[in-house]
Structures are given as C-alpha cells and as structure tokens.
Enzyme design. Sequence first.
Site, PDB file in Angstrom:
ATOM      1  N   SER A  15       0.835  -1.215   0.000  1.00 57.65           N
ATOM      2  CA  SER A  15       0.000   0.000   0.000  1.00 57.65           C
ATOM      3  C   SER A  15       0.870   1.266   0.000  1.00 57.65           C
ATOM      4  O   SER A  15       0.482   2.287  -0.569  1.00 57.65           O
ATOM      5  CB  SER A  15      -0.998  -0.006   1.170  1.00 57.65           C
ATOM      6  OG  SER A  15      -0.339   0.207   2.385  1.00 57.65           O
ATOM      7  N   ASN A  16       2.049   1.202   0.607  1.00 60.82           N
ATOM      8  CA  ASN A  16       2.950   2.367   0.529  1.00 60.82           C
ATOM      9  C   ASN A  16       3.485   2.545  -0.888  1.00 60.82           C
ATOM     10  O   ASN A  16       3.614   3.679  -1.366  1.00 60.82           O
ATOM     11  CB  ASN A  16       4.097   2.221   1.530  1.00 60.82           C
ATOM     12  CG  ASN A  16       3.686   2.660   2.927  1.00 60.82           C
ATOM     13  OD1 ASN A  16       3.491   3.848   3.174  1.00 60.82           O
ATOM     14  ND2 ASN A  16       3.509   1.705   3.828  1.00 60.82           N
ATOM     15  N   LYS A  67      23.646 -14.155   2.110  1.00 64.41           N
ATOM     16  CA  LYS A  67      22.820 -12.954   2.208  1.00 64.41           C
ATOM     17  C   LYS A  67      23.500 -11.796   1.445  1.00 64.41           C
ATOM     18  O   LYS A  67      22.837 -11.000   0.779  1.00 64.41           O
ATOM     19  CB  LYS A  67      22.667 -12.613   3.699  1.00 64.41           C
ATOM     20  CG  LYS A  67      21.709 -11.509   3.958  1.00 64.41           C
ATOM     21  CD  LYS A  67      21.583 -11.184   5.452  1.00 64.41           C
ATOM     22  CE  LYS A  67      21.187  -9.739   5.570  1.00 64.41           C
ATOM     23  NZ  LYS A  67      21.325  -9.121   6.849  1.00 64.41           N
ATOM     24  N   MET A  92      10.512  -6.730   4.249  1.00 64.04           N
ATOM     25  CA  MET A  92      10.639  -7.331   5.570  1.00 64.04           C
ATOM     26  C   MET A  92      11.965  -8.081   5.762  1.00 64.04           C
ATOM     27  O   MET A  92      11.988  -9.219   6.220  1.00 64.04           O
ATOM     28  CB  MET A  92       9.433  -8.243   5.827  1.00 64.04           C
ATOM     29  CG  MET A  92       8.140  -7.456   5.961  1.00 64.04           C
ATOM     30  SD  MET A  92       8.332  -6.079   7.144  1.00 64.04           S
ATOM     31  CE  MET A  92       6.650  -5.614   7.431  1.00 64.04           C
ATOM     32  N   ARG A  93      13.037  -7.415   5.381  1.00 61.52           N
ATOM     33  CA  ARG A  93      14.369  -7.993   5.613  1.00 61.52           C
ATOM     34  C   ARG A  93      15.317  -6.902   6.082  1.00 61.52           C
ATOM     35  O   ARG A  93      15.140  -5.737   5.726  1.00 61.52           O
ATOM     36  CB  ARG A  93      14.946  -8.572   4.322  1.00 61.52           C
ATOM     37  CG  ARG A  93      14.233  -9.805   3.928  1.00 61.52           C
ATOM     38  CD  ARG A  93      14.786 -10.474   2.703  1.00 61.52           C
ATOM     39  NE  ARG A  93      13.863 -11.532   2.365  1.00 61.52           N
ATOM     40  CZ  ARG A  93      13.881 -12.736   2.896  1.00 61.52           C
ATOM     41  NH1 ARG A  93      14.830 -13.080   3.743  1.00 61.52           N
ATOM     42  NH2 ARG A  93      12.964 -13.632   2.578  1.00 61.52           N
ATOM     43  N   HIS A 111       8.654   3.164   8.897  1.00 62.27           N
ATOM     44  CA  HIS A 111       8.462   2.277  10.053  1.00 62.27           C
ATOM     45  C   HIS A 111       7.206   2.704  10.804  1.00 62.27           C
ATOM     46  O   HIS A 111       7.011   3.899  11.051  1.00 62.27           O
ATOM     47  CB  HIS A 111       9.696   2.358  10.964  1.00 62.27           C
ATOM     48  CG  HIS A 111       9.591   1.436  12.133  1.00 62.27           C
ATOM     49  ND1 HIS A 111       9.776   0.070  12.002  1.00 62.27           N
ATOM     50  CD2 HIS A 111       9.262   1.661  13.425  1.00 62.27           C
ATOM     51  CE1 HIS A 111       9.575  -0.496  13.179  1.00 62.27           C
ATOM     52  NE2 HIS A 111       9.273   0.445  14.065  1.00 62.27           N
TER      53      HIS A 111
HETATM   54  C1  GAR Z   1       3.751  -0.730   6.770  1.00 64.52           C
HETATM   55  O1  GAR Z   1       2.964  -0.494   7.890  1.00 64.52           O
HETATM   56  C2  GAR Z   1       5.210  -0.408   7.069  1.00 64.52           C
HETATM   57  O2  GAR Z   1       5.350   0.696   7.923  1.00 64.52           O
HETATM   58  C3  GAR Z   1       5.656  -1.670   7.742  1.00 64.52           C
HETATM   59  O3  GAR Z   1       5.062  -2.697   7.006  1.00 64.52           O
HETATM   60  C4  GAR Z   1       3.841  -2.233   6.465  1.00 64.52           C
HETATM   61  C5  GAR Z   1       3.848  -2.506   4.988  1.00 64.52           C
HETATM   62  O4  GAR Z   1       2.606  -2.207   4.423  1.00 64.52           O
HETATM   63  N1  GAR Z   1       7.073  -1.778   7.747  1.00 64.52           N
HETATM   64  C6  GAR Z   1       7.761  -2.285   8.765  1.00 64.52           C
HETATM   65  O5  GAR Z   1       7.247  -2.751   9.765  1.00 64.52           O
HETATM   66  C7  GAR Z   1       9.272  -2.259   8.581  1.00 64.52           C
HETATM   67  N2  GAR Z   1       9.911  -2.534   9.827  1.00 64.52           N
HETATM   68  P1  GAR Z   1       2.424  -2.056   2.863  1.00 64.52           P
HETATM   69  O6  GAR Z   1       3.034  -3.331   2.255  1.00 64.52           O
HETATM   70  O7  GAR Z   1       0.946  -2.019   2.655  1.00 64.52           O
HETATM   71  O8  GAR Z   1       3.144  -0.826   2.417  1.00 64.52           O
END
Ligand code: GAR
Length: 225
Positions: A15-16, A67, A92-93, A111
């Site tokens: 969504s971001n 990695k 998420m890495r 974040h």
């Molecule tokens: C968002 O809330 C972002 O802030 C979080 O994952 C979500 C992704 O949403 N990121 C973290 O927690 C990073 N540590 P999205 O895939 O809908 O953008």
Amino acid sequence: MSNLKLGILASGRGSNFQSIIDAISSMRLKAEIAVLITDNPLAFAVERAKKHGIEYLVIRPKEFASKDDFFIKIAEELKKRDVGLVVLAGFMRIVGKPLIDAFPNMIMNIHPALLPSFPGLHGQKQAIEYGVKISGCTVHFVEEGIDTGPVIIQAAVPVFQDDTEETLSERILKLEHSIYPEAIRLFSEGRIEIEGKRVRIKEYVSSDISIVNPPIPKSLNPYIA
Ligand code: GAR
C-alpha cells in the site's frame, strides 16, 4: 533535469508502494519508478506493478549462496536502472551491507512507530503493549543498525485504550501514505541535508510538512512570522 529514478523494495501488500504511484500520477511527486523488486513472488505489490505497467523483479534470497550475494544482486539491478533512491516499502528484511554501501544515504524506509521507540517487527503491537498514548510513523534513512538511521519525517497519532494492533495499524497507515511521498519529494528536490544523526530540510516552509502533521499554533511555530 531528468526525474529521480526510484527502486522500490517490497515484500507484501504494497500500500505504501501504491501511495508513491498515486503521488507521481497526481503530480505531487516528480519522480519515476524504475523497478519494483520483491523477495516474495506472492506479494500483492507485484499486482500493483503489473496494473501500472511498472517493471518488477522477483529476487529470492534462497537462490543465492549468501545474504551478501542476495543484496549484491539487488544493488546491481538497481544500478543498472540508474536508480537514485531506494525506497523500502514494507520490505521485511534487514538490508545487507552491500546494498547500503552501494547507495549511501540513498535508501529510505518507513516504520510504523515513532523511532527510536519500537524498532523491528510489529511496531504497532509493541506500542500497544507498552501502553504509550501516542504513536505514529517514521521515514528514515537506512544504515546498518535496525531502524536507527537519520529521521526525515515523523507523524503522530493517538493510541486509544481500546485499540487493537489492527485499529492502530490502520490509523498509522493512513499517515504513512502521506509522509512517505512527502519525504521522497523533499529528496527529489535535493532539499535533504544530513548532519550526523540530524536531517535538515533546506529552504523549509511550513507547508512542506503541514499535510502530514496538523499546524502548530502560530505562537509555537518558529516558521510563521
Ligand atoms: C507498513 O505499515 C510499514 O510501515 C511496515 O510494514 C507495512 C507494509 O505495508 N514496515 C515495517 O514494519 C518495517 N519494519 P504495505 O506493504 O501495505 O506498504
């Protein structure tokens, strides 16, 4: 001057990523998305890329011996496309050193908490369990520590006593979708300076951030004459 090229890294819903696509289409942000890279072939972010005709690559860590090799490959693909800013959008890495070294102060992350509080996974759940009354989200530059890099923009939301992880996440996410394109815009305009841990925005005007944080009363706002 040609547009800043963005390389988006996402693992899930995206969504971001969508909020950045929308900011570009509505001309709020002058930039171009060169590529979406995902480590998860099932990420909904891929559907968004397809819908908007954005090139995407699935690069999976298990296909690499280490990695570091995984991140070297990502850095190569980004460099090939002349990317000037790497945007982590729910990636998420923990970003490996080869990518950080290839893009010094050119990787942003969002974040879902007010850093330095509640870094790592499940920032919203951590905030609820701690009992804080205000939380929010942070856009920051990525360095080697987890969620420790210089903060660019933050926005706050109240935490209500009946909040669940879901309700708080939803409230925070709305703000994420405002502050991320805004931070990228400031970067694309060459207006971000880093002094140690502190980020300064050159030629700052209050409207730069006012869309994401409600106006501060005049008497408390040094930017209003
Ligand atoms: C968002 O809330 C972002 O802030 C979080 O994952 C979500 C992704 O949403 N990121 C973290 O927690 C990073 N540590 P999205 O895939 O809908 O953008």
